[in-house]
Write a protein that holds these residues in place. Structure first.
Motif, short mmCIF file in Angstrom:
data_model
loop_
_atom_site.label_atom_id
_atom_site.label_comp_id
_atom_site.label_asym_id
_atom_site.label_seq_id
_atom_site.Cartn_x
_atom_site.Cartn_y
_atom_site.Cartn_z
N ARG A 14 0.75 -9.67 6.03
CA ARG A 14 -0.44 -9.05 5.43
C ARG A 14 -1.06 -8.05 6.40
O ARG A 14 -1.45 -6.95 6.01
N GLY A 15 -1.20 -8.43 7.66
CA GLY A 15 -1.78 -7.53 8.66
C GLY A 15 -0.94 -6.29 8.86
O GLY A 15 -1.47 -5.18 8.97
N GLU A 50 6.21 -10.05 2.58
CA GLU A 50 6.80 -10.89 3.62
C GLU A 50 8.27 -10.56 3.82
O GLU A 50 8.75 -10.48 4.96
N ALA A 80 -3.84 -16.59 -2.05
CA ALA A 80 -2.51 -16.28 -1.53
C ALA A 80 -1.77 -15.48 -2.58
O ALA A 80 -1.99 -15.67 -3.78
N ARG A 117 -6.83 -22.33 1.19
CA ARG A 117 -6.95 -20.91 1.55
C ARG A 117 -7.76 -20.23 0.45
O ARG A 117 -7.70 -20.62 -0.71
N GLY A 132 -4.17 -23.85 3.91
CA GLY A 132 -4.14 -23.21 5.22
C GLY A 132 -3.47 -24.08 6.27
O GLY A 132 -3.18 -25.26 6.03
N HIS A 174 2.46 -19.84 7.48
CA HIS A 174 1.18 -19.14 7.53
C HIS A 174 1.16 -18.06 8.60
O HIS A 174 0.48 -17.04 8.42
N GLU A 228 0.23 -14.26 7.42
CA GLU A 228 -0.81 -13.45 8.08
C GLU A 228 -0.21 -12.22 8.77
O GLU A 228 -0.79 -11.14 8.72
#
Length: 170
Positions: A78-79, A111, A17, A14, A8, A71, A75
Motif C-alpha cells: 500500500r505504501g 501486493e 482491507a 483493521r 491486524g 500484514h 502495508e
C-alpha cells in the motif's frame, strides 16, 4: 484466508482491507453480516469479532508469524503504491520476498505488483553483482598481465645493461 486480512497483526480489527477473494466468498460474508464492502475495501461489521469468534481468532493465532508477514506485505504494498511505486521502497531481501510469494493467503493486484517489482529489482541486483564481479576479475587479471609485462621489460633492460657493461669492459 481473506478474513484474516481483516484482522491486524495485534489481533484487532483493521479499519479496512482490499478485497482479495472470489466474489462468491465476499457475497456470502456480506449476506451473513460479517463484513461490509465499500469501494473495493472490506471491513468487519463488528470490530470485536476477532476476540469473540473463536475460529477467526484461532486462524490468526494458529500461524501468528505468517499473519504478521501478511500484514507487512499489505502495508509495504500500500505504501509503495501510494508513493508512486518507487524502487527505493521495494523489498531487497530475497528470502523475505520468497516467503511472501509462498504465502497462501489471497493477495491483491497491488501486493502482486509489489512482489513482482521486488523480484525484478533482486534480479537486476544479481546481474549487477555478476557484472561488477566480472569487471573486477578482469581488472585484476589485466593488472597481473601488465605487471608481468613490466617485470619482463625491466628484467630484459637489466640483462641488456649487464651485457653492455660486459662488452664495454672487454
Amino acid at each position: 484466508g481473506f478474513l484474516t486480512r481483516l484482522v491486524g497483526p495485534e489481533g484487532d480489527a483493521r479499519p479496512s482491507a482490499a478485497v482479495a477473494a472470489p466474489a462468491s466468498v465476499i457475497d456470502a460474508l456480506e449476506q451473513a453480516g460479517i463484513i461490509a464492502v465499500d469501494n473495493g475495501e472490506a471491513r468487519l461489521i463488528d470490530p470485536s469479532l476477532p476476540r469473540k469468534w473463536d475460529r477467526l481468532r484461532g486462524w490468526v493465532e494458529g500461524d501468528r508469524r505468517r499473519h504478521q508477514q501478511l500484514h507487512l506485505l499489505i502495508e509495504a504494498a500500500r505504501g509503495w503504491e501510494a508513493a508512486g511505486a518507487p524502487a527505493r521502497m521495494l523489498w531487497s531481501d530475497a528470502a523475505v520476498v520468497s516467503e511472501a510469494r509462498r504465502m497462501t493467503a489471497a493477495r491483491t493486484d497491488t501486493e502482486l505488483a509489489f512482489l513482482d517489482a521486488s523480484e525484478r529489482l533482486l534480479r537486476r541486483q544479481r546481474v549487477q553483482r555478476r557484472v561488477l564481479g566480472g569487471a573486477a576479475s578482469a581488472l585484476v587479471l589485466g593488472a597481473a598481465i601488465l605487471s608481468s609485462f613490466q617485470w619482463r621489460a625491466a628484467s630484459q633492460a637489466r640483462d641488456d645493461e649487464a651485457s653492455a657493461r660486459q662488452a664495454a669492459e672487454a
